[in-house]
Design a protein around this motif. Structure first.
Motif, PDB file in Angstrom:
ATOM      1  N   ASN A 200      -8.770   2.187  -0.628  1.00  0.00           N
ATOM      2  CA  ASN A 200      -9.292   3.169   0.328  1.00  0.00           C
ATOM      3  C   ASN A 200      -8.179   3.954   1.016  1.00  0.00           C
ATOM      4  OD1 ASN A 200     -11.911   2.380  -0.254  1.00  0.00           O
ATOM      5  ND2 ASN A 200     -12.194   1.233   1.640  1.00  0.00           N
ATOM      6  N   VAL A 201      -7.150   3.244   1.473  1.00  0.00           N
ATOM      7  CA  VAL A 201      -6.051   3.908   2.167  1.00  0.00           C
ATOM      8  C   VAL A 201      -5.335   4.871   1.228  1.00  0.00           C
ATOM      9  CG1 VAL A 201      -3.821   3.566   3.313  1.00  0.00           C
ATOM     10  CG2 VAL A 201      -5.732   2.033   3.836  1.00  0.00           C
ATOM     11  N   GLU A 202      -5.037   4.411   0.029  1.00  0.00           N
ATOM     12  CA  GLU A 202      -4.315   5.269  -0.923  1.00  0.00           C
ATOM     13  C   GLU A 202      -5.140   6.481  -1.321  1.00  0.00           C
ATOM     14  OE1 GLU A 202      -3.181   2.508  -3.971  1.00  0.00           O
ATOM     15  OE2 GLU A 202      -1.556   1.669  -2.740  1.00  0.00           O
ATOM     16  N   ARG A 203      -6.436   6.308  -1.499  1.00  0.00           N
ATOM     17  CA  ARG A 203      -7.313   7.447  -1.834  1.00  0.00           C
ATOM     18  C   ARG A 203      -7.298   8.463  -0.687  1.00  0.00           C
ATOM     19  NH1 ARG A 203     -12.936   5.889  -1.721  1.00  0.00           N
ATOM     20  NH2 ARG A 203     -12.116   4.195  -2.911  1.00  0.00           N
ATOM     21  N   ALA A 204      -7.412   7.966   0.547  1.00  0.00           N
ATOM     22  CA  ALA A 204      -7.417   8.861   1.709  1.00  0.00           C
ATOM     23  C   ALA A 204      -6.068   9.554   1.898  1.00  0.00           C
ATOM     24  CB  ALA A 204      -7.789   8.087   2.971  1.00  0.00           C
ATOM     25  N   ALA A 205      -4.984   8.870   1.539  1.00  0.00           N
ATOM     26  CA  ALA A 205      -3.646   9.445   1.714  1.00  0.00           C
ATOM     27  C   ALA A 205      -3.370  10.579   0.728  1.00  0.00           C
ATOM     28  CB  ALA A 205      -2.575   8.361   1.558  1.00  0.00           C
ATOM     29  N   ARG A 206      -4.068  10.560  -0.403  1.00  0.00           N
ATOM     30  CA  ARG A 206      -3.857  11.622  -1.411  1.00  0.00           C
ATOM     31  C   ARG A 206      -4.453  12.887  -0.962  1.00  0.00           C
ATOM     32  NH1 ARG A 206      -6.486   8.649  -5.563  1.00  0.00           N
ATOM     33  NH2 ARG A 206      -5.535   6.660  -5.325  1.00  0.00           N
TER      34      ARG A 206
ATOM     35  N   ILE B 122       0.862  -1.186   0.000  1.00  0.00           N
ATOM     36  CA  ILE B 122       0.000   0.000   0.000  1.00  0.00           C
ATOM     37  C   ILE B 122       0.899   1.237   0.000  1.00  0.00           C
ATOM     38  CG2 ILE B 122      -1.786   1.258   1.274  1.00  0.00           C
ATOM     39  CD1 ILE B 122      -2.629  -1.460   2.490  1.00  0.00           C
ATOM     40  N   ASP B 123       0.574   2.173  -0.870  1.00  0.00           N
ATOM     41  CA  ASP B 123       1.349   3.416  -0.974  1.00  0.00           C
ATOM     42  C   ASP B 123       0.931   4.412   0.113  1.00  0.00           C
ATOM     43  OD1 ASP B 123       2.971   2.658  -3.125  1.00  0.00           O
ATOM     44  OD2 ASP B 123       1.401   3.169  -4.566  1.00  0.00           O
ATOM     45  N   ALA B 124       1.194   4.026   1.343  1.00  0.00           N
ATOM     46  CA  ALA B 124       0.941   4.867   2.514  1.00  0.00           C
ATOM     47  C   ALA B 124       1.670   4.213   3.693  1.00  0.00           C
ATOM     48  CB  ALA B 124      -0.559   4.969   2.814  1.00  0.00           C
ATOM     49  N   PRO B 125       2.082   5.011   4.672  1.00  0.00           N
ATOM     50  CA  PRO B 125       2.777   4.445   5.832  1.00  0.00           C
ATOM     51  C   PRO B 125       1.824   3.680   6.754  1.00  0.00           C
ATOM     52  CG  PRO B 125       2.494   6.806   6.103  1.00  0.00           C
ATOM     53  CD  PRO B 125       1.997   6.471   4.726  1.00  0.00           C
TER      54      PRO B 125
END
Length: 167
Positions: free
Chosen positions: A161-167, A5-8
């Motif tokens: 979901n995580v990547e969308r929220a991280a943007r 996932i592209d988020a920490p």
């Protein structure tokens, strides 16, 4: 099973904490595992408190029931769920002897931090059934394809979901 996932990890963790039929859902095929109720598409602050011994619910025709107990918890790193129930889905006390027919399992979610602010989310676990003949049928023929399909969807939806929220 796993996904990158592209988020920490600290941005992935809130999505795991809100798992459950009475909370954020299961991020899979909602009509199959969440009684048609849609899984969360955002992080909900009211679902962020979780502690050892808490129960994560699963939605049934009778409504939400305790399905998993939080057995291990290391924020931003690991969530371990333990399930123990009779074959009708009623929770059993783990300190008492097991009945002749039951199911027991562990489900773990490991967050590994990767370079570049990314996370490798690894899901694993086990499930056992008694009597043994039932375990052979369910664990060897039914569960592998069902778990693969449901968890693959869960990982894909979580990553999206995580990547969308991280943007």
């Amino acid at each position: 099973m796993a996904v990158t996932i592209d988020a920490p990890p600290e941005q992935v963790w809130p999505w795991l904490v809100q798992l459950g039929g009475d909370r954020g859902g299961w991020y899979s095929w909602d009509h199959l595992d969440n009684a048609g109720r849609p899984s969360a598409r955002r992080v909900h602050p009211e679902w962020q408190d979780i502690a050892l011994g808490d129960h994560v619910k699963y939605w049934t025709r009778r409504g939400p029931v305790d399905a998993w107990e939080v057995a291990a918890l290391e924020p931003n790193r690991f969530l371990g769920l333990r399930g123990l129930s009779d074959l009708r889905g009623r929770s059993l006390d783990p300190t008492l002897p097991r009945p002749s027919a039951y199911t027991e399992g562990l489900w773990g979610f490991l967050l590994n931090e990767l370079p570049g602010g990314r996370t490798r989310l690894v899901i694993g676990g086990y499930q056992t059934f008694r009597p043994r003949w039932l375990e052979r049928v369910v664990s060897h023929w039914l569960f592998p394809p069902v778990v693969w399909i449901m968890q693959a969807r869960m990982l894909a939806v979580l990553a999206r979901n995580v990547e969308r929220a991280a943007r």
